[in-house]
Design a protein around this motif. Structure first.
Motif, mmCIF file in Angstrom:
data_model
loop_
_atom_site.group_PDB
_atom_site.id
_atom_site.type_symbol
_atom_site.label_atom_id
_atom_site.label_comp_id
_atom_site.label_asym_id
_atom_site.label_seq_id
_atom_site.Cartn_x
_atom_site.Cartn_y
_atom_site.Cartn_z
ATOM 1 N N LEU A 40 0.006 6.250 6.377
ATOM 2 C CA LEU A 40 -0.880 6.181 6.833
ATOM 3 C C LEU A 40 -2.014 4.613 7.618
ATOM 4 O O LEU A 40 -1.805 4.851 8.100
ATOM 5 N N VAL A 41 -2.723 4.014 6.574
ATOM 6 C CA VAL A 41 -3.110 3.431 5.999
ATOM 7 C C VAL A 41 -2.166 2.243 6.322
ATOM 8 O O VAL A 41 -2.668 1.375 7.246
ATOM 9 N N ILE A 47 0.980 -1.269 0.062
ATOM 10 C CA ILE A 47 0.097 0.130 -0.238
ATOM 11 C C ILE A 47 0.716 1.122 -0.105
ATOM 12 O O ILE A 47 1.851 1.185 1.140
ATOM 13 N N ASP A 48 0.883 2.644 -0.376
ATOM 14 C CA ASP A 48 1.177 3.071 -1.332
ATOM 15 C C ASP A 48 1.280 4.674 -0.266
ATOM 16 O O ASP A 48 2.075 5.573 0.312
ATOM 17 N N ASN A 49 -0.451 4.614 0.759
ATOM 18 C CA ASN A 49 -0.327 5.386 2.010
ATOM 19 C C ASN A 49 0.252 4.642 3.366
ATOM 20 O O ASN A 49 -0.448 4.211 3.913
#
Length: 84
Positions: A62-63, A58-60
């Motif tokens: 925070l997630v 996943i690139d985000n």
């Protein structure tokens, strides 16, 4: 607000959210219990994912941090219940 204060607030919010999500999965408690399990879970989850070499793809960031902290909080709550 300094960067240190801002980073601490973000860390606490991630811990609170992770603790809340963990309480939805395994049953939970109040605000303080969610916060504590989320903060401890953030350390546990981050350590486990890094030690096992698991990448979510996943690139985000925070997630990814929320997922790591939630998984860690679930593990912490299950271990605490097993001990108690």
């Amino acid at each position: 607000m300094s960067m240190g204060t801002q980073a601490l607030l973000i860390f606490l919010l991630i811990g609170l959210l992770a603790g809340f999500l963990a309480s939805l999965v395994v049953g939970g408690g109040g605000l303080i219990r969610c916060l504590l399990s989320g903060i401890i879970g953030a350390f546990v989850g981050g350590f486990l994912f890094n030690a096992l070499g698991i990448s979510l793809g996943i690139d985000n960031a925070l997630v990814v941090q929320i997922i790591h902290a939630t998984v860690g909080a679930i593990i912490v709550v299950l271990i605490a219940r097993a001990i108690a």
